[in-house]
Design a protein around this motif. Structure first.
Motif, PDB file in Angstrom:
ATOM      1  N   UNK A  15       0.807  -1.209   0.000  1.00 11.00           N
ATOM      2  CA  UNK A  15       0.000   0.000   0.000  1.00 11.00           C
ATOM      3  C   UNK A  15       0.842   1.262   0.000  1.00 11.00           C
ATOM      4  N   UNK A  16       1.868   1.319   0.886  1.00  9.62           N
ATOM      5  CA  UNK A  16       2.676   2.536   0.931  1.00  9.62           C
ATOM      6  C   UNK A  16       3.872   2.470  -0.019  1.00  9.62           C
ATOM      7  N   UNK A  17       4.275   1.269  -0.442  1.00  9.43           N
ATOM      8  CA  UNK A  17       5.382   1.175  -1.393  1.00  9.43           C
ATOM      9  C   UNK A  17       4.997   1.798  -2.732  1.00  9.43           C
ATOM     10  N   UNK A  18       3.814   1.437  -3.250  1.00  7.80           N
ATOM     11  CA  UNK A  18       3.362   1.993  -4.532  1.00  7.80           C
ATOM     12  C   UNK A  18       3.208   3.504  -4.427  1.00  7.80           C
ATOM     13  N   UNK A  19       2.644   3.971  -3.313  1.00  6.08           N
ATOM     14  CA  UNK A  19       2.434   5.410  -3.136  1.00  6.08           C
ATOM     15  C   UNK A  19       3.760   6.167  -3.108  1.00  6.08           C
ATOM     16  N   UNK A  20       4.711   5.702  -2.302  1.00  9.15           N
ATOM     17  CA  UNK A  20       5.993   6.406  -2.177  1.00  9.15           C
ATOM     18  C   UNK A  20       6.835   6.287  -3.445  1.00  9.15           C
ATOM     19  N   UNK A  21       6.828   5.090  -4.037  1.00 11.94           N
ATOM     20  CA  UNK A  21       7.625   4.881  -5.249  1.00 11.94           C
ATOM     21  C   UNK A  21       7.105   5.758  -6.393  1.00 11.94           C
ATOM     22  N   UNK A  22       5.784   5.800  -6.563  1.00 14.61           N
ATOM     23  CA  UNK A  22       5.206   6.628  -7.631  1.00 14.61           C
ATOM     24  C   UNK A  22       5.391   8.112  -7.350  1.00 14.61           C
ATOM     25  N   UNK A  23       5.246   8.487  -6.069  1.00 11.95           N
ATOM     26  CA  UNK A  23       5.464   9.890  -5.712  1.00 11.95           C
ATOM     27  C   UNK A  23       6.889  10.323  -6.013  1.00 11.95           C
ATOM     28  N   UNK A  24       7.857   9.451  -5.675  1.00  9.12           N
ATOM     29  CA  UNK A  24       9.258   9.757  -5.970  1.00  9.12           C
ATOM     30  C   UNK A  24       9.486   9.826  -7.475  1.00  9.12           C
ATOM     31  N   UNK A  25       8.802   8.951  -8.222  1.00 16.10           N
ATOM     32  CA  UNK A  25       8.950   8.957  -9.677  1.00 16.10           C
ATOM     33  C   UNK A  25       8.433  10.268 -10.278  1.00 16.10           C
ATOM     34  N   UNK A  26       7.329  10.786  -9.745  1.00 15.08           N
ATOM     35  CA  UNK A  26       6.787  12.042 -10.265  1.00 15.08           C
ATOM     36  C   UNK A  26       7.725  13.213  -9.973  1.00 15.08           C
ATOM     37  N   UNK A  27       8.293  13.233  -8.769  1.00 11.93           N
ATOM     38  CA  UNK A  27       9.281  14.268  -8.449  1.00 11.93           C
ATOM     39  C   UNK A  27      10.493  14.134  -9.368  1.00 11.93           C
ATOM     40  N   UNK A  76      15.371   8.658  -5.261  1.00 13.85           N
ATOM     41  CA  UNK A  76      15.022   7.241  -5.203  1.00 13.85           C
ATOM     42  C   UNK A  76      15.773   6.530  -4.074  1.00 13.85           C
ATOM     43  N   UNK A  77      17.019   6.943  -3.828  1.00 11.12           N
ATOM     44  CA  UNK A  77      17.801   6.341  -2.755  1.00 11.12           C
ATOM     45  C   UNK A  77      17.175   6.588  -1.390  1.00 11.12           C
ATOM     46  N   UNK A  78      16.728   7.826  -1.156  1.00 16.24           N
ATOM     47  CA  UNK A  78      16.066   8.158   0.107  1.00 16.24           C
ATOM     48  C   UNK A  78      14.765   7.366   0.255  1.00 16.24           C
ATOM     49  N   UNK A  79      13.995   7.303  -0.831  1.00 13.97           N
ATOM     50  CA  UNK A  79      12.733   6.554  -0.796  1.00 13.97           C
ATOM     51  C   UNK A  79      12.983   5.075  -0.524  1.00 13.97           C
ATOM     52  N   UNK A  80      13.980   4.504  -1.181  1.00 11.70           N
ATOM     53  CA  UNK A  80      14.301   3.085  -0.992  1.00 11.70           C
ATOM     54  C   UNK A  80      14.734   2.803   0.440  1.00 11.70           C
ATOM     55  N   UNK A  81      15.504   3.711   1.038  1.00 12.79           N
ATOM     56  CA  UNK A  81      15.949   3.524   2.421  1.00 12.79           C
ATOM     57  C   UNK A  81      14.753   3.512   3.369  1.00 12.79           C
ATOM     58  N   UNK A  82      13.784   4.400   3.123  1.00 12.00           N
ATOM     59  CA  UNK A  82      12.577   4.437   3.957  1.00 12.00           C
ATOM     60  C   UNK A  82      11.765   3.152   3.788  1.00 12.00           C
ATOM     61  N   UNK A  83      11.619   2.705   2.542  1.00 15.99           N
ATOM     62  CA  UNK A  83      10.868   1.470   2.283  1.00 15.99           C
ATOM     63  C   UNK A  83      11.546   0.262   2.930  1.00 15.99           C
ATOM     64  N   UNK A  84      12.870   0.201   2.828  1.00 15.47           N
ATOM     65  CA  UNK A  84      13.608  -0.921   3.416  1.00 15.47           C
ATOM     66  C   UNK A  84      13.477  -0.932   4.929  1.00 15.47           C
ATOM     67  N   UNK A  85      13.523   0.250   5.539  1.00 15.95           N
ATOM     68  CA  UNK A  85      13.413   0.350   7.002  1.00 15.95           C
ATOM     69  C   UNK A  85      12.061  -0.158   7.485  1.00 15.95           C
ATOM     70  N   UNK A  86      10.982   0.284   6.829  1.00 19.38           N
ATOM     71  CA  UNK A  86       9.645  -0.135   7.240  1.00 19.38           C
ATOM     72  C   UNK A  86       9.413  -1.619   6.948  1.00 19.38           C
ATOM     73  N   UNK A  87       9.873  -2.099   5.803  1.00 15.02           N
ATOM     74  CA  UNK A  87       9.687  -3.511   5.459  1.00 15.02           C
ATOM     75  C   UNK A  87      10.478  -4.417   6.395  1.00 15.02           C
ATOM     76  N   UNK A  88      11.681  -3.977   6.778  1.00 12.08           N
ATOM     77  CA  UNK A  88      12.499  -4.771   7.693  1.00 12.08           C
ATOM     78  C   UNK A  88      11.820  -4.903   9.048  1.00 12.08           C
ATOM     79  N   UNK A  89      11.220  -3.815   9.530  1.00 12.79           N
ATOM     80  CA  UNK A  89      10.541  -3.850  10.827  1.00 12.79           C
ATOM     81  C   UNK A  89       9.395  -4.861  10.814  1.00 12.79           C
TER      82      UNK A  89
END
Length: 315
Positions: free
Chosen positions: A159-171, A203-216
């Motif tokens: 749910x939040x991966x698609x949102x953050x990844x697409x948001x980062x892509x638009x930026x 994308x690096x910042x977004x990936x780090x956030x996604x990895x942190x939440x997924x790891x938890x």
């Protein structure tokens, strides 16, 4: 925060958007002969694999328990979400920074402005449509929580991966347009490479956030505090229960929770009464909280309470 997993509609929309962007880049590469645009097309195809991995993760997580995995395969979705975060970092951020450095060191003649802006427009519209759908789904799921708090508490990574990844892509698309514009104004194609490095950093910042939440989530996160409190109150108000100690919970999947309770029963009731009381608690929990798939209740003696209090005093 709604803990029910989203459907796959948003993932399929994101997949279609990425494939549409890839097609537009391949067409532009064929018309201009640009190797950079061809590389970008391949990059977009690779991005599409992220949604396929998340779709596979959701499907695999719904497999029933077996002898090797008695608690089921729910954490498959967390594993594949972490893999997607790593791919975003390695293939998204890494390739963008690499391409930027290459274009700065060895500038390539700019692609036709009309074609370049056309590709960016197509990408922005497709990503925008996909982001809007992801926004609607996540906004509905988050309830009254703030956006940051909802992402932190979410138990459904896609749910939040698609949102953050697409948001980062638009930026990133906006950054690419700015870099292209500055390159045309100054006549220096290196600004296009600089924009690519900026995109890589985003994308690096977004990936780090996604990895942190997924790891938890992969390690094991507890249920929402409100649910834990509700379980505690439900058991404690029962006749025959003196007190409730620890209420331990862990998410095995977005819609699967295992709960373990330490309960002190009244001393005068029989073992048969305790068994009946535990059965009643399990039935009520199943009715009120269907997300709890397993409930384990451990009788808590006075000695256990003393040890807990002594441990707390030592701390």
């Amino acid at each position: 925060m709604n803990t029910e997993p989203h459907n796959n509609r948003t993932l399929w929309i994101a997949f279609a958007a990425n494939m549409g962007i890839a097609v537009s880049k391949f067409v532009a590469a064929a018309l201009t002969g640009s190797s950079a645009m061809l590389t970008e097309g391949v990059h977009s195809v690779v991005d599409s694999s992220n949604q396929l991995l998340l779709l596979w993760g959701r499907k695999a997580s719904r497999r029933p328990p077996d002898k090797l995995h008695p608690f089921g395969y729910g954490r498959e979705i967390y594993f594949w979400s972490f893999v997607v975060a790593v791919l975003v970092f390695a293939l998204g951020a890494g390739v963008s920074v690499y391409e930027g450095i290459i274009h700065i060191a060895d500038p390539e003649p700019a692609v036709s402005p009309i074609i370049a802006y056309g590709v960016l427009l197509v990408a922005f519209l497709l990503e925008g449509g996909s982001t809007l759908e992801a926004f609607k789904d996540f906004n509905q799921a988050k309830g009254k929580l703030g956006w940051v708090q909802a992402i932190i508490q979410s138990k459904d990574p896609p749910g939040f991966i698609v949102l953050l990844e697409n948001g980062a892509a638009m930026v990133g698309i906006l950054a690419a347009a700015i870099g292209l514009g500055v390159s045309q104004i100054t006549g220096d194609p290196r600004y296009d490479g600089m924009a690519s490095i900026v995109i890589g950093c985003i994308l690096g910042f977004t990936a780090a956030l996604l990895a942190y939440e997924s790891k938890a989530l992969l390690i094991g996160e507890a249920a929402d505090p409100e649910l834990v409190t509700a379980i505690h109150e439900m058991v404690e108000r029962r006749d025959g229960v003196t007190s409730v100690g620890e209420v331990l919970t862990v998410h095995s999947a977005p819609d699967q929770i295992t709960a373990m309770l330490s309960v002190d029963f009244e001393d005068h009731i029989s073992a048969r009464d305790v068994e009946r009381l535990v059965c009643d608690i399990e039935l009520e929990c199943e009715r009120r909280f269907p997300i709890i798939r397993r409930l384990y209740i451990r009788p808590r003696s006075a000695a256990d309470q003393c040890r807990t209090e002594e441990g707390a005093a030592l701390i």
